[in-house]
Scaffold this active site. Sequence first.
Site, PDB file in Angstrom:
ATOM      1  CG  ASP A   1      -4.858  -2.959  -0.213  1.00 40.74           C
ATOM      2  OD1 ASP A   1      -5.830  -3.380  -0.853  1.00 40.74           O
ATOM      3  OD2 ASP A   1      -4.021  -3.681   0.341  1.00 40.74           O
TER       4      ASP A   1
ATOM      5  CE  LYS B   1       9.985  -2.310   9.013  1.00 43.91           C
ATOM      6  NZ  LYS B   1       9.770  -3.023   7.737  1.00 43.91           N
TER       7      LYS B   1
ATOM      8  CG  ASP C   1      -2.128  -0.057   2.686  1.00 46.74           C
ATOM      9  OD1 ASP C   1      -3.241  -0.625   2.727  1.00 46.74           O
ATOM     10  OD2 ASP C   1      -1.077  -0.645   2.411  1.00 46.74           O
TER      11      ASP C   1
END
Lengths: 433, 365
Positions: free
Chosen positions: B115, B167, B223
């Site tokens: 992607d 994260k 992406d």
Amino acid sequence: NFSSCGVILDNLTVLSDFAGTRFRPLSFEVPKPLFPVAGVPMLQHHIEACAKVPNMKEILLIGFYQPNEELNRFLANVQQDFKISVRYLQEYAALGTGGGIYHFRDQILSGGPEAFFIMNADVCSEFPLSEMLDFQKKHGDTHSFVILGTTANRKQSMNYGCIVENQQSNEVLHYVEKPSTFVSDIINCGIYLFTPEIFRHIGAVFQKNQQDMLLYHYEGEEQTNGWQRVEVIRLEQDIFTSLAGQGKLFVYKTDRFWSQIKSAGSAIYASRLYLNQYHKTHPERLARNEEGGVKIIGNVYIHPTANIDPSAVLGPNVSIGTGVTIGAGVRVRESIILHGATLQDHSCVLNSIVGWDSTIGRWARVEGTPSDPNPNDPYAKIDSETLFTDGKLTPSITILGCNVNIPSEVIILNSIVLPHKDLNRSFKNQIIL
Amino acid sequence: MCDHIMKALILVGGYGTRLRPLTLSVPKPLVEFCNKPILLHQVEALVKAGVNHVILAVSYMSDLLEREMRAQEHRLGIKISLSHEKEPLGTAGPLALARELLTDNTDPFFVLNSDVICDFPFEDMLKFHKHHGKEGTIVVTKVEEPSKYGVVVYEAESGCIHRFVEKPQVFVSNKINAGMYIFSPSMLDRIQLRPTSIEKEIFPNMAQEGHLYAMELQGFWMDIGQPKDFLTGMCMYLQSVRQHSPEKLRTGPGFLGNVLVDPTAQIGENCTIGPNVTLGAGVVLEDGVRIKRCTVLKGARVRSHSWLESCIVGWSSSVGQWVRMENVTVLGEDVIVHDELYLNGANVLPHKSITDSVPEPRIIM
């Protein structure tokens, strides 16, 4: 030798409605009765219907407005067009539908009419006035009064004055205004045929009010308020309710078109009804498809002074006012475009009222949600709109007030834009002050 | 370069559900991004860097994909293999499945997420990888909000990766894995034939042993696996075309900014197109159309006076007159939008006929 007189009332029973608040933001610029519906002022439809009645002597307008230039011009125009005297009588205060005509009873009776019509300004109708006269004559009693009635569905009937009739004689047996439970599906259209005898009944209520005032008068209340209260008489609640069942009040039922014009949204619906009627009454007012001309779908009124690019597509139910400019590739459907407005190239206006001198930019989309009655119910009426439901603005037609500027490429959806606003982005479901 | 075989494995994966409704009609690798199937953007860049055997790791079989790959083998003069997973194997498992294809020599091979769109740096990767001589190199790209991603912490000078932080709540790095790798075949010893995440289960160990290096990507990266990002990626890609080969873009009256138009597309009068528009083969824009930040796929038609922003119009779809579409409205294949409607964030499945406006974002089944 039969003579009659038409009286059009714009006095509603609630004081605030005099200013046409439910008709905002359009009533800021023009008195609501002069708002154009199907290309002509709302009241002109009433006047035209009155003028067609044989032996109509005079038409009186009773209202609470300060007469202004626009009203005077309107009066001059209709007198010239219909060759009949049209006078405006200004109330000193809001007197209610009965109080208004009682106050001006000498004016109404001055030509010695045997009968007169009373009609509310905020209705749109085919006005079957001659039929009402015939109906009255058929009953043989020259002193009977006639209410124009129409059939509503059970649910909506409760928003109107409800009439119970004797099915053989059409006598009104019972009258109740806006009941909280179902009473009858025959509703009052706000159009009446009276004889001078009606003033005796209104006078009686007036006298009674006066006596009540004296009986219940208490210290400290100002006399002027008291007098006003005595004069405020509502035909519906104060007169019809007591006349019902007395052998004097009859209902003439019509299945022709009829609608109230309360909110601005209902003006588009009323326009559709009148435009449709033009096929019979004024075919010259309906735009036609011509070789190389603008494409017309269904019923469209275009004022001769409007300047419209031939690549535009208009209709159904579109009214274009004086001096309107419509650019290339513009689409207008179910809308009223008021005088001096400009719709630039490729813009799209659906279910909206575009105010005087407003401008809509290229590729902008101005769209509302129609509030038409249920098309599958022949007796459905337009719902009296509530502006908000559950704290949210009810999707309704989009209204641009006077001199609003909509920039290119934005969307204005289900919104009301108050006059003299320059918007700079899209808006949805909002009132823009 | 052709004296030996250089290979690349592309992780195509499953049904491409994130890019529905487009992937209901066409396998994701074949969906055109800026008028070229997504996969070909990668394959052509690989070929340019000397790759002559491309392995597609797929978890479903598609006749259309196979046929198209046979055609591309001929066109590009390379070998394209399909490695079919019986069960989804994650991002590492497919490498084990294709092990035999990847280990017939000792040369490093590329691995890509399918992607990703960017200015592919395959030649630089190869150089960088050979220079440090360890088992793996991953490409990293800079992001504005690192807290949304897993970030890569590495030595600025050498690129040697210390660790990965998922994260991060406090700033440790603004570089994320860009989904492009080059590995030496010995790396395959780390992977077993079972569902495995290369990012979570393989890379941390490689980094700990000093076998994983990061190379920073220059230029844009996106992406494009979902419609919103597909459109953002298109804007970035067209800007990159503007810099590298501006002659490919249409300019002139009625065109604004970067606009890519297939030569067979037809455009009416008084249209305003752009910025950031891609019109595919055989697309027809009738007169007076305003379109910006949109992709219109092959064979679609937009009728007069319509206004489109941030939309993907699917193959052979038809958008009526005076239609307004915006806010990542995606039409699947052969959708008909009737005249004068308003579509706000509509996601329309293939072969639907839309007769009512969609004022708030929703899926039209």
